[in-house]
Design a protein around this motif. Structure first.
Motif, PDB file in Angstrom:
ATOM      1  N   LYS A  15      54.029  54.226  64.124  1.00  0.00           N
ATOM      2  CA  LYS A  15      53.568  55.256  65.044  1.00  0.00           C
ATOM      3  C   LYS A  15      53.262  56.510  64.232  1.00  0.00           C
ATOM      4  CE  LYS A  15      56.224  53.479  68.981  1.00  0.00           C
ATOM      5  NZ  LYS A  15      55.047  52.957  69.665  1.00  0.00           N
ATOM      6  N   TRP A  16      52.438  57.378  64.787  1.00  0.00           N
ATOM      7  CA  TRP A  16      51.966  58.519  64.009  1.00  0.00           C
ATOM      8  C   TRP A  16      53.112  59.381  63.488  1.00  0.00           C
ATOM      9  CZ3 TRP A  16      53.095  63.511  65.386  1.00  0.00           C
ATOM     10  CH2 TRP A  16      53.537  63.742  66.693  1.00  0.00           C
ATOM     11  N   TYR A  17      54.193  59.534  64.263  1.00  0.00           N
ATOM     12  CA  TYR A  17      55.298  60.394  63.841  1.00  0.00           C
ATOM     13  C   TYR A  17      56.219  59.701  62.833  1.00  0.00           C
ATOM     14  CZ  TYR A  17      57.548  57.724  67.625  1.00  0.00           C
ATOM     15  OH  TYR A  17      58.013  56.712  68.439  1.00  0.00           O
ATOM     16  N   GLN A  18      56.043  58.388  62.636  1.00  0.00           N
ATOM     17  CA  GLN A  18      56.817  57.655  61.639  1.00  0.00           C
ATOM     18  C   GLN A  18      56.127  57.627  60.280  1.00  0.00           C
ATOM     19  OE1 GLN A  18      57.000  53.923  63.820  1.00  0.00           O
ATOM     20  NE2 GLN A  18      59.168  54.270  64.337  1.00  0.00           N
ATOM     21  N   ASN A  19      54.842  57.898  60.256  1.00  0.00           N
ATOM     22  CA  ASN A  19      54.059  57.829  59.017  1.00  0.00           C
ATOM     23  C   ASN A  19      54.116  59.178  58.309  1.00  0.00           C
ATOM     24  OD1 ASN A  19      52.184  57.378  56.990  1.00  0.00           O
ATOM     25  ND2 ASN A  19      50.794  56.232  58.325  1.00  0.00           N
ATOM     26  N   LYS A  20      55.152  59.363  57.503  1.00  0.00           N
ATOM     27  CA  LYS A  20      55.369  60.663  56.858  1.00  0.00           C
ATOM     28  C   LYS A  20      54.242  61.020  55.884  1.00  0.00           C
ATOM     29  CE  LYS A  20      60.411  60.436  57.251  1.00  0.00           C
ATOM     30  NZ  LYS A  20      61.712  60.422  56.527  1.00  0.00           N
ATOM     31  N   LEU A  23      51.406  62.392  57.905  1.00  0.00           N
ATOM     32  CA  LEU A  23      51.745  63.724  58.409  1.00  0.00           C
ATOM     33  C   LEU A  23      51.567  64.779  57.322  1.00  0.00           C
ATOM     34  CD1 LEU A  23      54.919  62.940  60.571  1.00  0.00           C
ATOM     35  CD2 LEU A  23      52.629  63.532  61.395  1.00  0.00           C
TER      36      LEU A  23
END
Length: 495
Positions: A15-20, A23
């Motif tokens: 998920k987008w918030y897991q892909n550091k 980010l």
């Protein structure tokens, strides 16, 4: 044989918030987009300030040649700095152009605000500030396009790059509404100083954040820093996975392309100008600049002279064009940019014809014609709405990317100087009849787009070169690429 779109990647399962890594990459891209907002803000600011009585008084009521020079000086300085920025981008790195932009925006904005102080030459000081800002505006436009193309994740590169111009429009939206509030309702010199000084915090953000941005992987590889280039891809495109298949594919493709260009000495002008494909690329870099923008002097031609009314219309227009541009970015993911251009240019031509008719009716009416004036404003909205549906596309190889943008910047600054200086004079002299000059140009542009524009939808940066090498580049498709497994094995040596 394998399509790169199907190669597994960390972004596919997170998920987008897991892909550091993604980010962090988005944080780096925010510098580019804040810079573009500032670029659009400044680019739309001065025309609005000219409606301020206080600005006019502080600068000695510039008109004619003096006003033309004030409007064009940024383009002139931008033209001069182009070759210097190209050299810096190619030899010192991509970040220096962005850093230089931050300094020039900071210094130029402060100098501009000094104009009008008692005992000072307000006009001379303001023009000097505009010249300094112009140096930075050009350097940022040239550098930011390279950075966006070279660091963005391949899954999102097309959309991110296409949206690059939308942030310029967003900046113009902010400038329009700031001008509406300040110029329309403040009578002192702060009516123009407040909008001008707002540029300072934007510049400070860019100067601070650019220190944390890494160099682009293609620049690193070209300078012999292969391990750093691979590490960039691993961290920001593979979320830290050194065995990510898409990262391995990207690196091998980059390696093959840059090494081949080095062997061919493709970075030299003498080499670039020898091949039809490279001349084609440079021609496309210049072509998109010749796309005409309606000068807002048109409002004066139909009796709209009140500053509050003009800035209000301009503010609404900016919001409308921003929505149009964002819509085009979304549609472009499905139909491509070439088809969009071929569709909208006939609409631009019809809008120009309508502008001639409505402006002519208004000019020839004994006491003006309200309906004709409203029609003219509506046609300006239609024209600029569709015009802003055209988005930039990457067509250059790595070795000629900076040089292609030098050509783009040179033509851009020449056209900008012409439109800000000559257009205003011509519209004041012969009015709506001047629009006739642009009609044949729109027809010529459509023909050039049809025969020479290349569709780049769905390609990686390196794959685009294959399209230009085809017999009919405007209709070509990329040749199938080698399997990723073989490329991954070769890429292991670099880790």
């Amino acid at each position: 044989m394998l399509d790169w779109h199907t190669i597994p990647n960390a972004s596919d399962r997170l998920k987008w918030y897991q892909n550091k890594g993604q980010l962090k990459l988005n944080l780096f891209l925010s510098i580019i987009f804040v810079g573009m907002v500032l670029n659009g803000y400044d680019g739309s600011l001065v025309s609005g300030l000219q409606a301020s009585d206080a600005w006019q008084a502080d600068l000695g009521y510039p008109d004619g040649v003096r006003l033309g020079l004030l409007n064009a000086i940024g383009s002139i300085s931008g033209l001069v700095v182009g070759p210097i920025i190209t050299y810096i981008d190619e030899n010192w790195g991509r970040r220096w152009g962005i850093r230089f932009y931050g300094y020039t925006m900071l210094i130029g904005s402060v100098i501009g605000c000094v104009a009008g102080i008692s005992g000072a030459n307000g006009y001379g000081i303001f023009v000097a500030g505009r010249a300094i800002i112009g140096l930075g505006l050009a350097s940022f436009l040239m550098t930011s396009l390279i950075v966006v193309q070279e660091i963005t994740h391949p899954r999102s590169r097309e959309s991110v790059a296409a949206s690059w111009d939308s942030y310029w429009i967003l900046g113009s939206v902010i400038a329009a509404w700031v001008n509406f509030g300040c110029v329309g309702y403040i009578t002192s010199s702060w009516s123009w100083r407040i909008p001008y000084i707002i540029q300072v915090p934007f510049a400070l953000y860019i100067l601070i954040m650019v220190q944390f941005v890494p160099e682009t992987p293609r620049f690193l590889f070209a300078k012999g820093r292969e391990a750093e280039a691979y590490a960039f891809l691993v961290e920001y495109h593979g979320n830290g996975d050194v065995d990510d298949p898409l990262v391995q594919f990207e690196f091998q493709e980059m390696k093959d392309a840059i090494n081949a260009e080095k062997a061919a000495k493709a970075e030299k002008w003498s080499t670039i100008l020898k091949t039809r494909a490279n001349v084609h690329r440079l021609g496309l870099a210049a072509l998109m600049v010749f796309l005409t923008i309606v000068n807002t002097t048109v409002f004066d031609l139909v009796g709209i002279t009140d500053p509050t009314t003009q800035t209000g219309i301009q503010a609404g227009l900016s919001v409308f064009t921003w929505f149009c541009q964002i819509s085009a970015v979304y549609i472009g993911k499905f139909v491509g940019r070439r088809k969009i251009l071929l569709f909208i240019w006939p609409i631009l031509l019809l809008s120009f014809i309508g502008l001639c008719v409505s402006s002519g009716v208004f000019a020839n009416a004994s006491e003006g014609n309200t309906r004709a004036g409203i029609a003219t404003v509506a046609l300006v909205w239609i024209y600029l709405g569709f015009f802003n549906c055209s988005n930039p596309a990457e067509v250059q190889t790595f070795s000629m990317r900076s040089k292609g943008l030098l050509v783009w910047n040179t033509v851009t600054q020449l056209m900008s100087a012409y439109t800000t200086w000559v257009d205003a004079i011509a519209l004041n002299s012969i009015g709506y009849k001047y629009y006739i000059v642009y009609m044949p140009l729109l027809v010529i542009q459509w023909v050039l787009v049809y025969f020479f524009m290349v569709e780049t939808k769905g390609y990686t940066l390196e794959e685009i070169a294959t399209v230009f090498d085809g017999k009919n580049p405007s209709l070509s498709s990329v040749q199938t690429l080698p399997a990723v497994e073989q490329q991954g094995e070769e890429g292991e040596d670099t880790k």
